[in-house]
Write a protein that holds these residues in place. Structure first.
Motif, PDB file in Angstrom:
ATOM      1  N   PRO A  54      95.700  25.053  37.237  1.00 19.03           N
ATOM      2  CA  PRO A  54      97.014  24.486  37.520  1.00 19.03           C
ATOM      3  C   PRO A  54      98.022  25.624  37.672  1.00 19.03           C
ATOM      4  O   PRO A  54      97.941  26.610  36.942  1.00 19.03           O
ATOM      5  CB  PRO A  54      97.342  23.674  36.259  1.00 19.03           C
ATOM      6  CG  PRO A  54      96.048  23.481  35.556  1.00 19.03           C
ATOM      7  CD  PRO A  54      95.185  24.658  35.924  1.00 19.03           C
ATOM      8  N   GLY A  55      98.897  25.514  38.626  1.00 16.81           N
ATOM      9  CA  GLY A  55      99.915  26.546  38.807  1.00 16.81           C
ATOM     10  C   GLY A  55      99.478  27.706  39.685  1.00 16.81           C
ATOM     11  O   GLY A  55     100.239  28.643  39.893  1.00 16.81           O
ATOM     12  N   GLY A  94     102.987  15.274  42.197  1.00 19.77           N
ATOM     13  CA  GLY A  94     103.545  16.574  41.845  1.00 19.77           C
ATOM     14  C   GLY A  94     103.898  17.373  43.078  1.00 19.77           C
ATOM     15  O   GLY A  94     104.532  16.866  44.004  1.00 19.77           O
ATOM     16  N   ASP A  95     103.440  18.611  43.105  1.00 19.28           N
ATOM     17  CA  ASP A  95     103.855  19.502  44.185  1.00 19.28           C
ATOM     18  C   ASP A  95     103.132  19.201  45.495  1.00 19.28           C
ATOM     19  O   ASP A  95     103.373  19.873  46.481  1.00 19.28           O
ATOM     20  CB  ASP A  95     103.669  20.954  43.777  1.00 19.28           C
ATOM     21  CG  ASP A  95     102.293  21.216  43.222  1.00 19.28           C
ATOM     22  OD1 ASP A  95     102.032  22.367  42.868  1.00 19.28           O
ATOM     23  OD2 ASP A  95     101.484  20.264  43.142  1.00 19.28           O
ATOM     24  N   GLY A 147      91.479  22.680  38.124  1.00 20.79           N
ATOM     25  CA  GLY A 147      90.771  22.707  36.871  1.00 20.79           C
ATOM     26  C   GLY A 147      89.507  23.520  36.825  1.00 20.79           C
ATOM     27  O   GLY A 147      88.959  23.946  37.821  1.00 20.79           O
ATOM     28  N   VAL A 148      89.087  23.713  35.618  1.00 20.71           N
ATOM     29  CA  VAL A 148      87.850  24.409  35.313  1.00 20.71           C
ATOM     30  C   VAL A 148      86.869  23.315  34.935  1.00 20.71           C
ATOM     31  O   VAL A 148      87.239  22.374  34.280  1.00 20.71           O
ATOM     32  CB  VAL A 148      88.076  25.335  34.101  1.00 20.71           C
ATOM     33  CG1 VAL A 148      86.800  26.017  33.675  1.00 20.71           C
ATOM     34  CG2 VAL A 148      89.161  26.342  34.404  1.00 20.71           C
ATOM     35  N   MET A 170      98.535  35.767  34.746  1.00 21.64           N
ATOM     36  CA  MET A 170      98.327  34.673  33.815  1.00 21.64           C
ATOM     37  C   MET A 170      97.789  35.218  32.494  1.00 21.64           C
ATOM     38  O   MET A 170      97.728  34.508  31.509  1.00 21.64           O
ATOM     39  CB  MET A 170      97.384  33.615  34.385  1.00 21.64           C
ATOM     40  CG  MET A 170      98.049  32.754  35.440  1.00 21.64           C
ATOM     41  SD  MET A 170      96.958  31.433  36.044  1.00 21.64           S
ATOM     42  CE  MET A 170      97.412  30.069  34.958  1.00 21.64           C
ATOM     43  N   ASP A 172      95.001  35.749  31.582  1.00 19.26           N
ATOM     44  CA  ASP A 172      93.727  35.186  31.156  1.00 19.26           C
ATOM     45  C   ASP A 172      92.723  35.184  32.279  1.00 19.26           C
ATOM     46  O   ASP A 172      91.798  34.376  32.302  1.00 19.26           O
ATOM     47  CB  ASP A 172      93.944  33.765  30.654  1.00 19.26           C
ATOM     48  CG  ASP A 172      94.926  33.739  29.515  1.00 19.26           C
ATOM     49  OD1 ASP A 172      96.089  33.401  29.774  1.00 19.26           O
ATOM     50  OD2 ASP A 172      94.522  34.068  28.397  1.00 19.26           O
ATOM     51  N   GLN A 175      89.160  35.437  31.310  1.00 16.71           N
ATOM     52  CA  GLN A 175      88.714  34.153  30.751  1.00 16.71           C
ATOM     53  C   GLN A 175      88.250  33.231  31.860  1.00 16.71           C
ATOM     54  O   GLN A 175      87.179  32.656  31.808  1.00 16.71           O
ATOM     55  CB  GLN A 175      89.875  33.485  30.010  1.00 16.71           C
ATOM     56  CG  GLN A 175      90.046  33.962  28.613  1.00 16.71           C
ATOM     57  CD  GLN A 175      89.020  33.347  27.668  1.00 16.71           C
ATOM     58  OE1 GLN A 175      88.199  32.539  28.071  1.00 16.71           O
ATOM     59  NE2 GLN A 175      89.045  33.769  26.427  1.00 16.71           N
ATOM     60  N   LYS A 178      85.145  34.551  33.323  1.00 16.16           N
ATOM     61  CA  LYS A 178      84.024  34.273  32.430  1.00 16.16           C
ATOM     62  C   LYS A 178      83.579  32.827  32.570  1.00 16.16           C
ATOM     63  O   LYS A 178      82.410  32.512  32.485  1.00 16.16           O
ATOM     64  CB  LYS A 178      84.467  34.490  30.975  1.00 16.16           C
ATOM     65  CG  LYS A 178      84.096  35.842  30.407  1.00 16.16           C
ATOM     66  CD  LYS A 178      84.360  35.820  28.905  1.00 16.16           C
ATOM     67  CE  LYS A 178      85.275  36.958  28.505  1.00 16.16           C
ATOM     68  NZ  LYS A 178      85.978  36.709  27.243  1.00 16.16           N
ATOM     69  N   ALA A 179      84.556  31.960  32.732  1.00 11.76           N
ATOM     70  CA  ALA A 179      84.252  30.531  32.697  1.00 11.76           C
ATOM     71  C   ALA A 179      83.494  30.047  33.927  1.00 11.76           C
ATOM     72  O   ALA A 179      83.517  28.877  34.253  1.00 11.76           O
ATOM     73  CB  ALA A 179      85.531  29.730  32.478  1.00 11.76           C
ATOM     74  N   GLY A 180      82.863  30.923  34.640  1.00 11.18           N
ATOM     75  CA  GLY A 180      81.889  30.469  35.626  1.00 11.18           C
ATOM     76  C   GLY A 180      82.353  30.446  37.068  1.00 11.18           C
ATOM     77  O   GLY A 180      81.568  30.158  37.964  1.00 11.18           O
ATOM     78  N   GLU A 183      80.606  32.158  40.034  1.00 13.66           N
ATOM     79  CA  GLU A 183      79.378  31.625  40.605  1.00 13.66           C
ATOM     80  C   GLU A 183      79.629  30.542  41.645  1.00 13.66           C
ATOM     81  O   GLU A 183      78.726  30.171  42.383  1.00 13.66           O
ATOM     82  CB  GLU A 183      78.490  31.093  39.486  1.00 13.66           C
ATOM     83  CG  GLU A 183      78.243  32.174  38.446  1.00 13.66           C
ATOM     84  CD  GLU A 183      77.337  31.715  37.328  1.00 13.66           C
ATOM     85  OE1 GLU A 183      76.259  31.187  37.636  1.00 13.66           O
ATOM     86  OE2 GLU A 183      77.706  31.870  36.158  1.00 13.66           O
ATOM     87  N   ILE A 184      80.855  30.016  41.691  1.00 12.30           N
ATOM     88  CA  ILE A 184      81.076  28.886  42.588  1.00 12.30           C
ATOM     89  C   ILE A 184      81.834  29.235  43.865  1.00 12.30           C
ATOM     90  O   ILE A 184      81.816  28.459  44.805  1.00 12.30           O
ATOM     91  CB  ILE A 184      81.782  27.702  41.885  1.00 12.30           C
ATOM     92  CG1 ILE A 184      83.228  28.043  41.547  1.00 12.30           C
ATOM     93  CG2 ILE A 184      81.028  27.277  40.637  1.00 12.30           C
ATOM     94  CD1 ILE A 184      83.981  26.862  40.989  1.00 12.30           C
ATOM     95  N   LYS A 192      99.916  34.420  45.181  1.00 13.64           N
ATOM     96  CA  LYS A 192     101.108  35.003  44.537  1.00 13.64           C
ATOM     97  C   LYS A 192     100.866  36.497  44.347  1.00 13.64           C
ATOM     98  O   LYS A 192     101.138  37.059  43.281  1.00 13.64           O
ATOM     99  CB  LYS A 192     101.388  34.330  43.197  1.00 13.64           C
ATOM    100  CG  LYS A 192     101.501  32.806  43.307  1.00 13.64           C
ATOM    101  CD  LYS A 192     101.952  32.142  42.012  1.00 13.64           C
ATOM    102  CE  LYS A 192     101.993  30.621  42.214  1.00 13.64           C
ATOM    103  NZ  LYS A 192     102.396  29.882  41.013  1.00 13.64           N
TER     104      LYS A 192
END
Lengths: 321, 321
Positions: A54-55, A94-95, A147-148, A170, A172, A175, A178-180, A183-184, A192
């Motif tokens: 998000p963002g 939203g946006d 999303g993750v 951000m 992070d 992070q 790391k969160a995969g 691979e996608i 930005k």
């Protein structure tokens, strides 16, 4: 009913297509038959997945990508998957509102989709909508999701080219990496990119791609810097999409990918139809109350109860050895 | 096989419980029968969901919560759901390593769980593991997950109290808030509260809760500031968990919640078993190749094919009107 005439829909029957999408989402009887009629006309759109935190500015980026495709004379469909709405019940735009400036362009069709929890709903609905847009003759279909996790995975299963959007600053990035996500993505975007830290994200990403073995993989995922608000870098992104498409088509990658994606699509459809069948049975026979009170009181476990229901329904077969 | 003796497991047979969890995840025949045997011993653990964006410090927070519960003499189970691993195939432990310092404490049981895509896998696996921990006699079970979207929703469906973790300075708080989290948290945590912007996040969150009607709802979700690395604020968080538990138990909220959650659990189990049945059929009869080539060539649509398969399996019933 203009819907019965496929050629009419394939041309410009935008209103009918909207109605069909809504009817499919609401599971209106007959909608599925109309989709089946259209199905032979699918398989021609090129599907691009765009995903990120998000963002990260995905919606603006998609908006700018539409500009580029439209300038080339291509028609575009957008499915904006909104995971927030499983609770709120309706899509929070939203946006995405800003994409509305394409609303008067007949070559662009934008549809928001609320996700509906885990029971087969999300994945099948998004695929249904892609199919309708594809049959309508949209040459490019962009699926945008936040999303993750599960939503991203679903998009990857539906897209020919997956674009993952990151942003600097951000704090992070690693992070997320790391969160995969390494691979996608077929293509990575640092959006930005005028912000401080763009170099760092790119460096971190590149080493994560290296560690994941993505840099000697037949397709080395490019990293494109964009500034979606000004449109900077977006033509380069679109060029990379075309390059990925060409590589897929030249090798045997595309055929394999389409087969794997078709398998997943089919399983989602099967899952959703089978569950509909069982839910109808439970509701029609008024079984919920006694089943739930047995389960809550631990008089029966959900596994035994599910097995019982399945063996009642499936002719002489046992669900588990 | 110590597993056949429930009392043994309920006491201290940690190794056997680990084996059962692994066997359940791998769908080893017989594992399900063992889980059924244990099922009457479930329903006693209090389940706490902890969710938030990557980098929000959830794992450290959970680690500190374990400390607080252990000081009170409570036994704790942790299920760390890792959405990254649908692609990598195994759980990437990342910063969860730090929870390992509890590894020698017999009162704490930590299990990482890779998510497995959309076909019923994730939700059922996590619930299976909660059930085993519950039957082992763990008084508190914490389910930790990353991300926006489906994973969070699943956790809410499994937890009695849902904790949502935010951090200041991500610059995208309102985005996260827009994305539906205000509707899923029973308690909100502003972690890393020493960072600049904590007031702003709290203010934004409070007005979002107001807009979502959460402030006059029977339970006004508290906002707790923590600094997980030092442990600051964590005892207050645990106090809020107990307060929420008491409110649920005093009203009729808990009974309703348990019933709704049981319904979802049951549907996941049913879905997973039915799909296992169909997948076995397709594989045993060697149908994949011809089915997939028919689908890819558009000789048949997935909807018709799924209906055909379902009506072959279901005794004389039609899946859709």
């Amino acid at each position: 009913m203009g819907m019965k005439n496929n050629r009419k829909l394939t041309a410009v029957d935008i209103l009918a297509a909207s109605r069909l999408m809504r009817d499919l989402e609401d599971r209106i009887p007959g909608a599925l038959e109309r989709l089946k009629d259209l199905y032979t006309k699918t398989g021609r759109a090129y599907v691009i997945g765009v995903t990120g935190a998000p963002g990260s500015g995905k919606s603006t980026l998609v908006d700018r990508m539409i500009d580029v495709f439209r300038k080339e004379g291509k028609t575009v469909g957008v499915v904006a998957v909104d995971p927030s709405s499983a609770f709120s019940g309706g899509a929070i735009l939203g946006d995405r509102i800003r994409m509305q400036r394409h609303a008067t362009d007949e070559g662009v069709f934008i549809r928001s989709l609320a996700t509906r929890g885990c029971l087969g709903g999300l994945c099948r609905s998004a695929q249904d909508i892609i199919n309708v847009m594809d049959a309508m003759g949209k040459e490019i279909v962009i699926v945008e999701t936040v999303g993750v996790g599960q939503n991203e995975i679903d998009v990857v299963h539906m897209a020919h080219t997956s674009v993952v959007v990151l942003v600097p600053g951000m704090g992070d990035e690693m992070q997320a990496i790391k969160a995969g996500i390494v691979e996608i993505g077929d293509i990575f975007v640092i959006n930005k990119c005028e912000r401080e830290g763009a170099e760092k994200v790119e460096g971190d990403l590149r080493s994560a791609l290296g560690m994941a073995g993505r840099l000697n993989d037949g397709w080395e995922p490019p990293i494109v810097r964009t500034e979606a608000t000004s449109g900077k870098g977006v033509p380069e992104l679109v060029t990379e999409v075309y390059r990925h498409k060409a590589v897929l088509e030249q090798g045997h990658g595309l055929a394999e990918k389409l087969k794997e994606q078709m398998k997943i699509t089919f399983l989602k459809v099967l899952e959703s139809m089978v569950m509909e069948h069982f839910l109808n049975k439970i509701q029609e026979e008024g079984l919920w109350d006694s089943m739930l009170s047995d389960l809550v009181q631990r008089r029966v476990d959900p596994y035994t109860l599910a097995e019982r229901l399945i063996s009642e329904e499936l002719a002489g077969k046992r669900p588990e050895a």
